[in-house]
Write an enzyme that holds these catalytic residues in place. Structure first.
Site, PDB file in Angstrom:
ATOM      1  N   VAL B  78       0.856  -1.189   0.000  1.00  0.00           N
ATOM      2  CA  VAL B  78       0.000   0.000   0.000  1.00  0.00           C
ATOM      3  C   VAL B  78       0.891   1.237   0.000  1.00  0.00           C
ATOM      4  O   VAL B  78       1.758   1.379   0.876  1.00  0.00           O
ATOM      5  CB  VAL B  78      -0.889   0.000   1.266  1.00  0.00           C
ATOM      6  N   CYS B  79       0.700   2.125  -0.959  1.00  0.00           N
ATOM      7  CA  CYS B  79       1.535   3.328  -1.033  1.00  0.00           C
ATOM      8  C   CYS B  79       1.365   4.159   0.242  1.00  0.00           C
ATOM      9  O   CYS B  79       0.257   4.577   0.588  1.00  0.00           O
ATOM     10  CB  CYS B  79       1.166   4.173  -2.238  1.00  0.00           C
ATOM     11  N   VAL B  80       2.469   4.387   0.929  1.00  0.00           N
ATOM     12  CA  VAL B  80       2.393   5.034   2.243  1.00  0.00           C
ATOM     13  C   VAL B  80       1.922   6.484   2.125  1.00  0.00           C
ATOM     14  O   VAL B  80       1.086   6.934   2.915  1.00  0.00           O
ATOM     15  CB  VAL B  80       3.732   4.891   3.009  1.00  0.00           C
TER      16      VAL B  80
END
Lengths: 122, 131
Positions: B78-80
């Site tokens: 998941v893109c932070v």
């Protein structure tokens, strides 16, 4: 226009200040270039409006993407293409945008897409 | 046999993206292909919200992705940056931002965009599921 194979072409087709698409597309392009991937950007349709100089995003309490766009050459992202027909449609000229760009006609656009391994549409 | 990288950018329920991607992943795995990496970006990160409670007679997309990932040892990244903006935090990020709660669903990992770029460089088959 260069004819080398691109690892990634990020396509921008939405107008500025209408959400996160533009910013998040630029983020991918910057990271991709940092990872030594041959990366280019294409602005088409309403996306060419992202390149207008003198935007005032702070009037809308927004940050805008102008600063990021102007910094692209620092990240070795100097392959910035625009759809020539879109510039005509909006009465814009390529040399009056906020960074140096290369206008492409429809045949050149097709060639650009063909030499790109991956496309991301933002 | 081919190896796919999935890039899921549309939100659950308000877009078709996570469900289409789930069905694609199942079909690809059933046909003997590999899913090398699953990356959630833009509104797709909302799939990693552990507090999602759809009505019982609707598909629980977060749970179905967790099950698929567990059954096939898939990494759900998941893109932070996209996640923090949209209120999806793991324990570490919550502590870093002085927040009392965290909600990253089990089986999902916060990661940088470099992981997406690295995945792309290793495959010719990137599938993006947009919102």
């Amino acid at each position: 226009m260069s004819t080398s194979t691109l690892d990634l072409l990020v396509i921008f087709s939405h107008p500025p200040l209408t959400g996160l698409r533009g910013r998040e597309g630029l983020d991918v392009a910057l990271v991709s270039s940092t990872f030594d991937q041959n990366t280019a950007l294409l602005f088409m349709g309403e996306g060419v409006l992202q390149l207008l100089p003198d935007q005032q995003p702070d009037c809308l309490q927004l940050k805008g993407t102008q600063a990021m766009l102007k910094a692209l050459p620092l990240y070795d992202l100097d392959q910035v293409y625009v759809e020539e027909a879109a510039l005509l449609r909006y009465g814009l000229s390529a040399d009056k945008l906020l960074l140096p760009v290369q206008p492409l006609n429809n045949v050149e656009l097709q060639q650009l897409l063909q030499r790109s391994r991956h496309l991301l549409s933002h | 046999m081919a190896g796919f990288v999935l890039n899921i950018c549309g939100a659950p329920y308000t877009s078709q993206a996570p469900l289409s991607a789930l069905r694609f992943a199942r079909a690809a795995l059933a046909a003997g292909h590999q899913i090398q990496r699953v990356f959630f970006y833009q509104d797709g990160v909302l799939l990693a919200n552990a507090l999602t409670c759809p009505p019982q007679d609707e598909t629980h997309l977060t749970r179905e992705w967790q099950q698929l990932a567990a059954n096939h040892q898939l990494e759900l990244l998941v893109c932070v940056a996209a996640a923090l903006r949209r209120g999806i935090l793991d324990q570490k990020e919550a502590a870093r931002h002085g927040l009392a709660h965290h909600n990253l669903a089990e089986g999902f990992t916060l990661a940088g965009l470099g992981q997406l770029v690295d995945g792309m460089s290793s495959t010719d088959r990137l599938m993006t599921f947009s919102g």
